[in-house]
Design a protein around this motif. Structure first.
Motif, PDB file in Angstrom:
ATOM      1  N   SER B 200      10.319 -27.420 -47.206  1.00  0.00           N
ATOM      2  CA  SER B 200      11.078 -28.635 -47.471  1.00  0.00           C
ATOM      3  C   SER B 200      12.323 -28.264 -48.246  1.00  0.00           C
ATOM      4  O   SER B 200      12.396 -27.190 -48.844  1.00  0.00           O
ATOM      5  N   TYR B 201      13.303 -29.130 -48.162  1.00  0.00           N
ATOM      6  CA  TYR B 201      14.474 -28.935 -49.008  1.00  0.00           C
ATOM      7  C   TYR B 201      15.099 -30.294 -49.259  1.00  0.00           C
ATOM      8  O   TYR B 201      14.766 -31.288 -48.601  1.00  0.00           O
ATOM      9  N   PHE B 202      15.996 -30.324 -50.242  1.00  0.00           N
ATOM     10  CA  PHE B 202      16.596 -31.592 -50.618  1.00  0.00           C
ATOM     11  C   PHE B 202      17.980 -31.731 -50.016  1.00  0.00           C
ATOM     12  O   PHE B 202      18.814 -30.848 -50.128  1.00  0.00           O
ATOM     13  N   ASP B 203      18.203 -32.829 -49.349  1.00  0.00           N
ATOM     14  CA  ASP B 203      19.508 -33.132 -48.772  1.00  0.00           C
ATOM     15  C   ASP B 203      20.075 -34.318 -49.536  1.00  0.00           C
ATOM     16  O   ASP B 203      19.386 -35.319 -49.736  1.00  0.00           O
ATOM     17  N   ALA B 204      21.327 -34.178 -49.950  1.00  0.00           N
ATOM     18  CA  ALA B 204      21.918 -35.192 -50.829  1.00  0.00           C
ATOM     19  C   ALA B 204      21.958 -36.570 -50.164  1.00  0.00           C
ATOM     20  O   ALA B 204      21.904 -37.584 -50.845  1.00  0.00           O
ATOM     21  N   TYR B 205      22.039 -36.607 -48.840  1.00  0.00           N
ATOM     22  CA  TYR B 205      22.157 -37.907 -48.148  1.00  0.00           C
ATOM     23  C   TYR B 205      20.826 -38.443 -47.659  1.00  0.00           C
ATOM     24  O   TYR B 205      20.561 -39.635 -47.706  1.00  0.00           O
ATOM     25  N   LYS B 206      19.989 -37.547 -47.158  1.00  0.00           N
ATOM     26  CA  LYS B 206      18.753 -38.006 -46.522  1.00  0.00           C
ATOM     27  C   LYS B 206      17.536 -37.890 -47.429  1.00  0.00           C
ATOM     28  O   LYS B 206      16.453 -38.303 -47.065  1.00  0.00           O
ATOM     29  N   LEU B 264      12.959 -39.620 -49.546  1.00  0.00           N
ATOM     30  CA  LEU B 264      12.115 -39.109 -50.625  1.00  0.00           C
ATOM     31  C   LEU B 264      12.999 -38.390 -51.632  1.00  0.00           C
ATOM     32  O   LEU B 264      13.817 -37.563 -51.267  1.00  0.00           O
ATOM     33  N   LYS B 265      12.832 -38.743 -52.902  1.00  0.00           N
ATOM     34  CA  LYS B 265      13.753 -38.217 -53.911  1.00  0.00           C
ATOM     35  C   LYS B 265      13.255 -36.923 -54.548  1.00  0.00           C
ATOM     36  O   LYS B 265      14.026 -36.145 -55.082  1.00  0.00           O
ATOM     37  N   ASP B 266      11.950 -36.737 -54.516  1.00  0.00           N
ATOM     38  CA  ASP B 266      11.389 -35.640 -55.292  1.00  0.00           C
ATOM     39  C   ASP B 266      10.680 -34.647 -54.383  1.00  0.00           C
ATOM     40  O   ASP B 266       9.723 -34.988 -53.690  1.00  0.00           O
ATOM     41  N   VAL B 267      11.157 -33.418 -54.409  1.00  0.00           N
ATOM     42  CA  VAL B 267      10.602 -32.400 -53.525  1.00  0.00           C
ATOM     43  C   VAL B 267       9.128 -32.140 -53.859  1.00  0.00           C
ATOM     44  O   VAL B 267       8.358 -31.669 -53.031  1.00  0.00           O
ATOM     45  N   ARG B 268       8.723 -32.523 -55.075  1.00  0.00           N
ATOM     46  CA  ARG B 268       7.330 -32.296 -55.459  1.00  0.00           C
ATOM     47  C   ARG B 268       6.370 -33.265 -54.763  1.00  0.00           C
ATOM     48  O   ARG B 268       5.174 -33.056 -54.754  1.00  0.00           O
ATOM     49  N   ASP B 269       6.951 -34.324 -54.176  1.00  0.00           N
ATOM     50  CA  ASP B 269       6.119 -35.207 -53.364  1.00  0.00           C
ATOM     51  C   ASP B 269       5.839 -34.606 -51.993  1.00  0.00           C
ATOM     52  O   ASP B 269       4.996 -35.091 -51.256  1.00  0.00           O
ATOM     53  N   VAL B 270       6.629 -33.601 -51.649  1.00  0.00           N
ATOM     54  CA  VAL B 270       6.540 -33.024 -50.306  1.00  0.00           C
ATOM     55  C   VAL B 270       6.084 -31.579 -50.468  1.00  0.00           C
ATOM     56  O   VAL B 270       6.877 -30.659 -50.520  1.00  0.00           O
ATOM     57  N   ARG B 271       4.779 -31.410 -50.574  1.00  0.00           N
ATOM     58  CA  ARG B 271       4.227 -30.093 -50.878  1.00  0.00           C
ATOM     59  C   ARG B 271       4.011 -29.263 -49.629  1.00  0.00           C
ATOM     60  O   ARG B 271       3.437 -29.766 -48.642  1.00  0.00           O
ATOM     61  N   VAL B 272       4.422 -28.014 -49.712  1.00  0.00           N
ATOM     62  CA  VAL B 272       4.133 -27.113 -48.609  1.00  0.00           C
ATOM     63  C   VAL B 272       2.615 -27.021 -48.452  1.00  0.00           C
ATOM     64  O   VAL B 272       1.899 -26.834 -49.431  1.00  0.00           O
ATOM     65  N   GLY B 273       2.145 -27.180 -47.218  1.00  0.00           N
ATOM     66  CA  GLY B 273       0.708 -27.111 -46.961  1.00  0.00           C
ATOM     67  C   GLY B 273       0.047 -28.474 -46.875  1.00  0.00           C
ATOM     68  O   GLY B 273      -1.082 -28.595 -46.407  1.00  0.00           O
ATOM     69  N   ASP B 274       0.758 -29.500 -47.320  1.00  0.00           N
ATOM     70  CA  ASP B 274       0.200 -30.852 -47.272  1.00  0.00           C
ATOM     71  C   ASP B 274       0.246 -31.368 -45.829  1.00  0.00           C
ATOM     72  O   ASP B 274       0.964 -30.839 -44.975  1.00  0.00           O
ATOM     73  N   THR B 275      -0.557 -32.412 -45.577  1.00  0.00           N
ATOM     74  CA  THR B 275      -0.612 -33.015 -44.247  1.00  0.00           C
ATOM     75  C   THR B 275      -0.004 -34.410 -44.310  1.00  0.00           C
ATOM     76  O   THR B 275      -0.316 -35.177 -45.217  1.00  0.00           O
ATOM     77  N   ILE B 276       0.850 -34.715 -43.350  1.00  0.00           N
ATOM     78  CA  ILE B 276       1.399 -36.069 -43.264  1.00  0.00           C
ATOM     79  C   ILE B 276       0.569 -36.842 -42.234  1.00  0.00           C
ATOM     80  O   ILE B 276       0.264 -36.329 -41.152  1.00  0.00           O
ATOM     81  N   THR B 277       0.213 -38.058 -42.600  1.00  0.00           N
ATOM     82  CA  THR B 277      -0.554 -38.874 -41.655  1.00  0.00           C
ATOM     83  C   THR B 277      -0.045 -40.313 -41.711  1.00  0.00           C
ATOM     84  O   THR B 277       0.929 -40.606 -42.403  1.00  0.00           O
TER      85      THR B 277
END
Lengths: 398, 598
Positions: B200-206, B264-277
């Motif tokens: 994941s990475y943070f994009d200033a717009y998205k 999403l504002k915080d990269v910590r909400d988007v953890r590598v290895g997590d599953t999106i459902t």
């Protein structure tokens, strides 16, 4: 036009030496005698073009300095050609009626210095210099000890240095400067004391004393790398320094800059102008100029210089646009070299800001370290600050 | 795209074996980017990556390739980070693929790190296509390397491609091999969504952009989705694939690789290895393999200029937006003032963060020597975790200390086995195993304190093996060690930031070495500086930095001024990394001196 608002200086470089001293990294060359004639004609043309233009804009210079290399190594007739051109352009320009340069120089209006090697001085040359308006001589003595002089690669003896001083007096020079070095190979504090003693006995008006610095590209540098240079240790060099700064003032030579000592009123005005942010025009190969916030540098290559002048091409390149920031820095660290220090009013005049505002932090810090002191009018180095000047200079970089 | 025409693959390679060049060639060959765009986009990554020749962030790109059968295939290349610090990230990237290219230098052969990643790929049941790269080199020996791959990994090299990314040889063959040998993804688009986040990475717009692999189900713009580990719910605002810039297609189908964004504002909400459902009809189980981030190495970061504290804090916060593995908390040092104790995945991660802080945020930093986390069991029965040596409780309160051990795998030519063993023993390692990969190359494993690994283990290995050794390690366990804290005193005052924890038997020699190294590093000043090492109140070593006798430029005339100013600037530049500790100016390297002793 004698009291100018912005006095400026002329520096003229003679890049020839009989032989290269082992410690020297100046742009000077031995064994290029065959270029001397062409070089002097090129130099004269540069004086006539660039020098005359400058005089037209800014009036005649307050100081003239012919350095090197060894100006005195030029044959008599070439020296005469050069000095004549200097006189015509820089001394007489304001006096079209033909007032004699010599009178003007004697009146002390212009400080006109020429560097000499004690081994290349004779009466005829000294007389010529006098006649053409030179009123100050600077001798590279370095040491009076012949063994030491040989170690340094100097071409003269201690006795020759003394003889040159006497000759200069006889020729009528009443303003003589002599250079001395210390921290030399195998030198002891006593050796240096003898040199200082011999120096003051000659009673020159001005004495410059330099601690040896090993510069890249010099013979000494190589020797040091190969472990063949037996330099005195740091403690010894420090003892020499301490001796120096006590000895000369006690003999009537006031220290007015880190390495410069003079009898009252005999400070080098030309050198002071470097430390006081004055403009200067450099002529000849490798000469530097500082004009209107720009520093220029002439080509170092003698042949390129001669060719360039002959073809009417520019032999001067812009070394640096001195930004406001760099200007402030230089203004300060140069002024700090002098015992007078930075004149607050001069700083404010030049930059429209108060020195103590721009450098509040640096000044406080250096005061705490006892390297700096402040008076009503000036900020200057303490004696300790002079010893550790680089630390103080650095603090004035923005 | 129909599942059968999708191929998801990554590239496994040792540093310098040509991974990025091959990736660039594949992109170029398939016409995904023109060479002008290549210049602007592909190569324009972080400067640091280019300088170090490594990949720090995963790069994902979709290639369209017309196969020999005339059908168009969607090839998703996931370029994995190439360093041991990022092992977990690599494992997630691999979990997003069905296959991998194993790129091996035709002259160098298999290296430890490659091997570790290959094993990981095999664990994930990936189909591996060997690519012998750099066959144009005069020293190339593809047959030997093939043999090595067969012996060391047990991989059939029958389908190996011989290539030279430099000259372009074999690129088409690689693409064909991907289509032919790597299986198409499976999955059911009607099932509840399971999408694996592998970067994941943070994009200033998205906002945060998640790199995902859709394992089951399908993602569409506007859907309400949920992170299964963090519980974060969001609405999909952008979804599509990488080209390698974001191409918003409004959907991602089962089997595909691409991105999802949802303000999403915080990269910590988007953890590598997590599953999106789905938020409303979630999958019963997350995908396997999720694990939280655990820093392995800690160090103190302090601004040289204490006025920069807030700037450093801002910078760390901004870095954290893009790097969930970075942790930090405020810390105070008597010597260095206010700063942060920061945790990293490893030494490279630490270096990279520090360098980026300095480059991108123009901060001048003091970094203290890295430390592992010690488990300190106190006499009162409690356990404290100590990541900063100066915080070690007094000896009298310590019952025992445990330190982390790793399993270190070293591969070297057999001539150097002795050297590796000698160094490893010296580093308190316990020999575990030795395998001949072929007649000439040996794989040695040691159980060794992590602390010793971060203290120049690899540097020493490399110099003792003329650069041939390659190293990989993974955390094994915590074990009791006899450890003591060595303090350093400058000018009589203890400097907490120089404290270090070492094994008791080595404390005296480490102390002496450290003190003499500090003597080299700390420049002469106006006064003499005694440097002492002490355990408790007992001084174990002492040296003096002699006073500088004088320091002033003798000459400065018209021609010298510019040059002298530059000299002063250089001198000042050198001092920029100095920190005034009491009255002593201490250069930045001093705080890392412990790493430089041998």
């Amino acid at each position: 036009m004698d009291e100018r608002e912005h006095p400026w200086g002329v520096y003229i470089h003679i890049p020839f030496c009989k032989s290269k001293c082992f410690y020297c990294d100046f742009p000077s060359y031995a064994g290029r005698e065959s270029f001397m004639a062409d070089y002097v004609s090129a130099l004269v043309r540069e004086i006539e073009r660039v020098g005359a233009l400058r005089v037209e804009e800014a009036g005649t210079p307050a100081t003239i300095y012919i350095g090197g290399g060894t100006p005195s190594v030029l044959p008599q007739e070439l020296l005469e050609t050069l000095l004549t051109a200097v006189r015509r352009i820089f001394l007489e320009a304001d006096f079209p009626q033909g007032e004699r340069a010599r009178e003007r120089a004697e009146a002390g209006t212009v400080e006109y210095t020429m560097e000499c090697n004690p081994g290349t001085v004779d009466m005829e040359m000294l007389k010529l210099c006098r006649l053409q308006g030179v009123n100050r001589l600077s001798f590279g003595v370095q040491s009076f000890d012949d063994r030491m002089l040989r170690r340094l690669g100097r071409i003269h003896t201690g006795l020759e240095a003394m003889r040159s001083a006497h000759l200069a007096r006889i020729a009528g020079f009443d303003n003589i400067s002599m250079d001395l070095m210390y921290g030399l190979p195998e030198e002891t504090v006593d050796d240096f004391r003898h040199d200082l003693q011999a120096m003051v006995e000659l009673s020159p008006e001005h004495i410059s004393v330099y601690g040896l610095q090993l510069e890249m590209g010099t013979a000494f540098y190589k020797m040091q790398e190969n472990g063949k240079l037996k330099l005195p240790d740091e403690e010894t060099v420090e003892a020499m320094y301490d001796l120096l700064v006590d000895f000369l003032p006690a003999k009537g030579y006031g220290r007015y800059e880190i390495s410069s000592f003079a009898k009252a009123g005999r400070e080098s005005r030309h050198n002071l102008s470097y430390w006081r942010d004055a403009e200067y025009l450099g002529l000849g190969a490798a000469a530097h100029s500082y004009l209107g916030d720009r520093r220029y540098e002439n080509t170092h290559d003698i042949l390129a210089y001669i060719e360039g002048i002959r073809e009417g091409e520019s032999i001067r390149r812009l070394e640096e646009d001195v930004t406001e920031k760099a200007h402030k820095e230089e203004f300060c660290f140069l002024a700090l070299r002098t015992t007078e220090g930075i004149e607050k009013a001069a700083f404010a005049r030049t930059f429209g800001e108060k020195l103590t505002d721009v450098y509040a932090g640096a000044i406080a810090d250096l005061k705490k370290k006892e390297l700096l002191e402040e008076t009503e009018t000036h900020v200057r180095l303490t004696p300790l600050g002079m010893k550790y000047g680089n630390m103080a200079f650095e603090a004035f970089l923005l | 795209m129909a599942k059968k025409n999708i191929r998801n693959f990554s590239i496994i390679a040792h540093i310098d074996h040509g991974k990025s060049t091959i990736a660039d060639r594949l992109i170029e060959y398939t016409g995904t980017l023109s060479s002008r765009e290549m210049e602007a986009q592909v190569l324009d990554n972080m400067d640091l990556e280019r300088e170090r020749g490594i990949t720090i962030k995963a790069q994902t790109v979709r290639l369209a390739y017309k196969g020999k059968d005339g059908e168009t295939y969607e090839l998703n290349l996931i370029d994995t980070p190439g360093h041991v610090d990022f092992t977990y990230e690599v494992s997630r990237s691999l979990a997003a693929c069905e296959g991998a290219l194993l790129v091996v230098d035709a002259a160098q052969g298999v290296e430890a790190q490659t091997l570790a990643n290959v094993y990981m790929a095999l664990e994930h049941d990936l189909e591996i296509v060997p690519v012998i790269n750099k066959i144009d080199l005069p020293s190339a020996d593809p047959d030997r390397v093939k043999q090595e791959i067969e012996d060391a990994i047990g991989l059939d090299t029958g389908n190996a491609v011989l290539a030279s990314a430099k000259t372009g040889v074999g690129i088409e063959e690689i693409l064909d091999a991907i289509v032919e040998y790597i299986p198409a993804p499976e999955g059911d688009e009607t099932k509840p969504l399971q999408a694996l986040i592998f970067d994941s990475y943070f994009d200033a717009y998205k906002g945060v952009i998640a790199h995902v692999r859709v394992k089951e189900g399908r993602i569409e713009k506007g859907m309400r989705l949920k992170m299964m580990a963090t519980g974060k719910v969001f609405e999909v605002t952008d979804v599509g694939y990488f080209a390698p810039t974001l191409v918003d297609t409004g959907h991602l189908d089962v089997g595909e690789v691409g991105f999802v964004a949802g303000s999403l504002k915080d990269v910590r909400d988007v953890r590598v290895g997590d599953t999106i459902t789905f938020a409303d009809n979630p999958a019963a189980e997350p995908l396997p393999g999720y694990r939280g981030v655990t820093p392995m190495v800690y160090c103190g970061l302090y601004p040289v200029d204490s006025a920069d504290y807030d700037n450093l804090k801002d910078a760390l916060e901004k870095m954290q937006i893009n790097d969930a593995a970075l942790v930090f908390e405020p810390e105070t040092s008597v010597a260095l003032g206010f700063g942060f104790r920061c945790g990293f995945l490893g030494l490279l991660h630490m270096d990279v963060i520090q360098e980026r802080l300095e480059r991108e945020y123009k901060l001048r930093l003091i970094t203290t020597a890295p430390s592992v986390i010690y488990h300190v069991y106190k006499t009162d029965g409690t356990m404290v975790k100590v990541a900063n040596p100066s915080e070690l409780p007094p000896q009298t309160e310590i019952e025992h200390i445990e330190e982390p051990y790793v399993k270190a795998t070293v591969i070297v030519p057999s001539d150097y086995v002795g050297a590796v063993m000698e160094i490893s023993q010296d580093k308190r390692g316990t020999f575990q195993n030795m395998d001949y990969l072929d007649t000439n190359r040996v794989m040695i494993t040691y159980h060794i304190p992590l602390n010793e690994i971060i203290f120049d283990y690899f540097d020493r290995l490399k110099s003792a093996t003329r650069g041939y050794a390659s190293l990989d390690y993974e955390l094994a366990d915590y074990q009791t060690s006899k450890l003591v804290k060595v303090d350093v005193l400058l000018n009589g005052d203890p400097v907490d930031a120089l404290s270090t924890i070492v094994h008791k038997d080595r404390a005296a020699s480490r102390g002496r070495q450290l003190v003499s190294k500090l003597k080299e590093i700390i420049p002469q000043q106006m006064f003499e500086i005694p440097i002492q090492a002490a355990i408790g109140s007992k001084v174990i070593a002492r040296e003096n930095v002699r006073a500088r006798r004088k320091d002033v430029l003798a000459k400065c005339y018209g021609g010298d001024i510019t040059r002298k100013r530059k000299l002063l600037e250089k001198q000042k530049e050198g001092k920029k990394r100095m920190k005034a500790v009491g009255s002593v100016e201490v250069p930045q390297e001093a705080f890392m001196a412990i790493l430089k002793i041998d």
